[in-house]
Motif scaffolding. Structure first.
Motif, PDB file in Angstrom:
ATOM      1  N   PHE A  86       0.827  -1.214   0.000  1.00 47.61           N
ATOM      2  CA  PHE A  86       0.000   0.000   0.000  1.00 47.61           C
ATOM      3  C   PHE A  86       0.863   1.267   0.000  1.00 47.61           C
ATOM      4  O   PHE A  86       0.416   2.331  -0.396  1.00 47.61           O
ATOM      5  N   LYS A  87       2.102   1.116   0.474  1.00 48.26           N
ATOM      6  CA  LYS A  87       3.029   2.256   0.469  1.00 48.26           C
ATOM      7  C   LYS A  87       3.186   2.840  -0.926  1.00 48.26           C
ATOM      8  O   LYS A  87       3.393   4.038  -1.101  1.00 48.26           O
ATOM      9  N   ARG A  88       3.063   1.981  -1.923  1.00 46.15           N
ATOM     10  CA  ARG A  88       3.263   2.439  -3.302  1.00 46.15           C
ATOM     11  C   ARG A  88       2.230   3.490  -3.676  1.00 46.15           C
ATOM     12  O   ARG A  88       2.474   4.356  -4.490  1.00 46.15           O
ATOM     13  N   THR A  89       1.031   3.396  -3.088  1.00 45.28           N
ATOM     14  CA  THR A  89      -0.015   4.372  -3.383  1.00 45.28           C
ATOM     15  C   THR A  89      -0.134   5.421  -2.276  1.00 45.28           C
ATOM     16  O   THR A  89      -0.398   6.582  -2.546  1.00 45.28           O
ATOM     17  N   LEU A  90       0.085   4.974  -1.039  1.00 44.07           N
ATOM     18  CA  LEU A  90      -0.245   5.862   0.081  1.00 44.07           C
ATOM     19  C   LEU A  90       0.963   6.447   0.790  1.00 44.07           C
ATOM     20  O   LEU A  90       0.806   7.286   1.685  1.00 44.07           O
ATOM     21  N   GLY A  91       2.160   5.981   0.441  1.00 37.87           N
ATOM     22  CA  GLY A  91       3.372   6.468   1.116  1.00 37.87           C
ATOM     23  C   GLY A  91       3.313   6.165   2.604  1.00 37.87           C
ATOM     24  O   GLY A  91       2.887   5.088   3.021  1.00 37.87           O
ATOM     25  N   ASP A  92       3.649   7.173   3.425  1.00 34.75           N
ATOM     26  CA  ASP A  92       3.753   6.960   4.882  1.00 34.75           C
ATOM     27  C   ASP A  92       2.400   6.698   5.539  1.00 34.75           C
ATOM     28  O   ASP A  92       2.342   6.297   6.705  1.00 34.75           O
ATOM     29  N   GLN A  93       1.319   6.948   4.819  1.00 36.17           N
ATOM     30  CA  GLN A  93      -0.006   6.732   5.406  1.00 36.17           C
ATOM     31  C   GLN A  93      -0.424   5.254   5.389  1.00 36.17           C
ATOM     32  O   GLN A  93      -1.460   4.895   5.944  1.00 36.17           O
ATOM     33  N   ALA A  94       0.399   4.417   4.738  1.00 32.03           N
ATOM     34  CA  ALA A  94       0.006   3.006   4.589  1.00 32.03           C
ATOM     35  C   ALA A  94      -0.311   2.320   5.924  1.00 32.03           C
ATOM     36  O   ALA A  94      -1.362   1.674   6.048  1.00 32.03           O
ATOM     37  N   PRO A  95       0.553   2.465   6.964  1.00 30.08           N
ATOM     38  CA  PRO A  95       0.222   1.781   8.228  1.00 30.08           C
ATOM     39  C   PRO A  95      -1.108   2.259   8.815  1.00 30.08           C
ATOM     40  O   PRO A  95      -1.867   1.460   9.365  1.00 30.08           O
ATOM     41  N   ASN A  96      -1.404   3.560   8.688  1.00 25.90           N
ATOM     42  CA  ASN A  96      -2.687   4.061   9.220  1.00 25.90           C
ATOM     43  C   ASN A  96      -3.860   3.465   8.446  1.00 25.90           C
ATOM     44  O   ASN A  96      -4.889   3.102   9.014  1.00 25.90           O
ATOM     45  N   PHE A  97      -3.681   3.351   7.128  1.00 20.15           N
ATOM     46  CA  PHE A  97      -4.746   2.785   6.295  1.00 20.15           C
ATOM     47  C   PHE A  97      -5.005   1.333   6.682  1.00 20.15           C
ATOM     48  O   PHE A  97      -6.152   0.898   6.810  1.00 20.15           O
ATOM     49  N   VAL A  98      -3.908   0.582   6.887  1.00 22.52           N
ATOM     50  CA  VAL A  98      -4.066  -0.838   7.244  1.00 22.52           C
ATOM     51  C   VAL A  98      -4.747  -0.962   8.607  1.00 22.52           C
ATOM     52  O   VAL A  98      -5.632  -1.800   8.801  1.00 22.52           O
ATOM     53  N   TRP A  99      -4.372  -0.107   9.531  1.00 22.53           N
ATOM     54  CA  TRP A  99      -4.999  -0.161  10.859  1.00 22.53           C
ATOM     55  C   TRP A  99      -6.504   0.106  10.750  1.00 22.53           C
ATOM     56  O   TRP A  99      -7.335  -0.615  11.290  1.00 22.53           O
TER      57      TRP A  99
END
Ligand SMILES: Cc1cc2nc3c(=O)[nH]c(=O)nc-3n(C[C@H](O)[C@H](O)[C@H](O)COP(=O)(O)OP(=O)(O)OC[C@H]3O[C@@H](n4cnc5c(N)ncnc54)[C@H](O)[C@@H]3O)c2cc1C
Length: 428
Positions: A86-99
């Motif tokens: 997801f980092k590829r699309t969301l960058g640093d926000q990926a962990p928040n998105f997964v949570w």
């Protein structure tokens, strides 16, 4: 085909069924598959005023949706891969998105049940249990992560000497109680959602197998008794989907999971073994999961052969684990046992994508689909309705394909699972 001979089918509240397609129709969106993916997408689209039709080859909830353990949890089997991809699309926000992804489905289900008054025995409370110290370390890490993200009111680490307050079992050295997780009569939830979609104008067809998809300016679903022309099509057949295998080959492999349900227990026995009426699964990779039903039976499941083929005698396979967990249930009668297929994806991230501009597919929950199907239905519907949607976060994931057919892929997954089973045994 009739439902599997499951507890869910036997105790379903709505038995009237839905009609079969008879004649040609025209809609905005046509959906293949009447499990959670297809039905939840239909609700979302119908709520937005779109004309929707769902074709289910058998009965609504006939697949994994009407056969699962009914545990609505924040588990994502592909969370590490998700953060990376997801980092590829969301960058640093990926962990928040997964949570956030872990809990979005809970809210959708809870709100929908309330909004449409769906009767489906929805209850809060679930515990992940530790069989060994390594499980306990993982649970502690999850607990700390949850508290750091503001979920402390929902979470509680339960030490060994307090486990008796939750479970009459001496298997565990602790557990993580999660009051946000839920359990549910899965078939009643799905059929309730189908009725909700129908009340909004969606056409729900049972015994309507899609035999071909015709691409074109407006794609078509072909069935024996009619053709549906639509602006968009959503393929939501998951592990039971056999269409378009040329295009989907090597992406998803069916794994067989099993479940059984005991005879009704005396109310005081049910209260003694599981006084807080929580759902439970343990910390192994191939885990046991169980809960009480509304009529005081134990529903108990586990990964059986993961091979895509049903096992011979499910009750005989699962009984020893049930009796090890609750010795007082030794010899208890088993009224129902059944198996079902869920779609396993190699990196454990659900697959969404398009076979053409207008033909979407959404599949592959790797054993944890009740909440996630609802999240992906929401994202897919938003995408189709032209609203802001994180659909592309999933669509941009790189999935490997195995250049083998379904049976060979399932066999390879079964071999992988045998390795994990052995590792679980050594660790416990
Ligand atoms: C035994 C078992 C236990 C599980 N336990 C849990 C659990 O406790 N918690 C959890 O979160 N997840 C669990 N899961 C996973 C979860 O049930 C699934 O991920 C989820 O239900 C998938 O829903 P779906 O709609 O994508 O697929 P399905 O429910 O399988 O629905 C697909 C439907 O598509 C239909 N279909 C296929 N092809 C066609 C066609 N050509 N035309 C028309 N219709 C078609 C099929 O008949 C089927 O009804 C479990 C799964 C199993 C099998």
């Amino acid at each position: 085909m009739e439902h599997a001979k499951s507890y869910y089918a036997a105790s379903a509240r709505h038995k009237d069924g839905f009609p079969a397609l008879d004649g040609d129709i025209d809609v905005d969106v046509a959906i293949v598959g009447g499990g959670f993916t297809g039905i939840a997408t239909a609700v979302e689209l119908a709520e937005r005023g779109l004309r929707v039709a769902v074709c289910e080859a058998n009965q609504i909830g006939w697949g994994a949706t009407g056969r699962n353990g009914g545990q609505i949890t924040g588990s994502l089997s592909g969370d590490t891969a998700m953060e990376r991809e997801f980092k590829r699309t969301l960058g640093d926000q990926a962990p928040n998105f997964v949570w956030d992804l872990r809990w979005r489905g809970h809210d959708i289900i809870k709100n929908r049940v309330e909004k449409y008054g769906i009767k489906c025995d929805l209850k809060f409370g679930q515990m992940q249990t530790a069989l060994n110290k390594s499980h306990l370390r993982e649970l502690t890490a999850t607990f700390e992560q949850g508290c750091a993200r503001g979920m402390q009111d929902h979470l509680e680490m339960v030490p060994a000497d307090k486990m008796g307050e939750y479970l009459e079992s001496d298997l565990y050295i602790g557990g993580l109680l999660n009051r946000r997780n839920m359990h549910v009569h899965s078939l009643d939830l799905c059929v309730g959602e189908a009725l909700a979609a129908q009340s909004l104008g969606a056409q729900i067809f049972e015994n309507t197998k899609v035999t071909a998809i015709e691409y074109g300016a407006r794609p078509k679903l072909v069935t024996e008794n009619g053709v549906i022309t639509a602006d968009k099509i959503v393929l939501a057949g998951n592990a039971y989907h056999l269409l378009e295998q040329e295009k989907l080959r090597g992406k998803l492999f069916p794994a067989s999971l099993a479940n059984m349900v005991t005879e009704p227990l005396d109310a005081d026995v049910a209260r003694a073994i599981n006084p807080q009426d929580i759902a439970v699964y343990d910390g192994r990779f191939i885990l046991d999961y169980y809960r009480l039903t509304a009529d005081n039976r134990v529903m108990f499941g586990g990964g059986t052969n993961y091979s895509g083929r049903d096992s011979g005698d499910i009750a005989a396979e699962l009984r020893p684990a049930l009796e090890r967990t609750f010795p007082r249930l030794k010899g208890v009668g088993i009224d129902y046992s059944w198996a079902g297929l869920d779609g396993i994806i190699l990196n454990r991230i659900p697959q969404v994508g398009r076979l053409s501009k207008d033909v979407f597919y959404v599949q592959g929950y790797s054993g944890h689909g009740i909440a996630l199907t609802h999240v992906l239905a929401d994202l897919t519907a938003r995408k189709i309705a032209g609203e802001a949607s994180e659909f592309n976060v999933f669509e941009n994931v790189r999935h490997w394909s195995l250049p083998v057919g379904r049976s060979m892929g399932s066999l390879m997954i079964a071999v992988g699972m045998a390795y994990y089973r052995m590792r679980d045994r050594i660790a416990s």
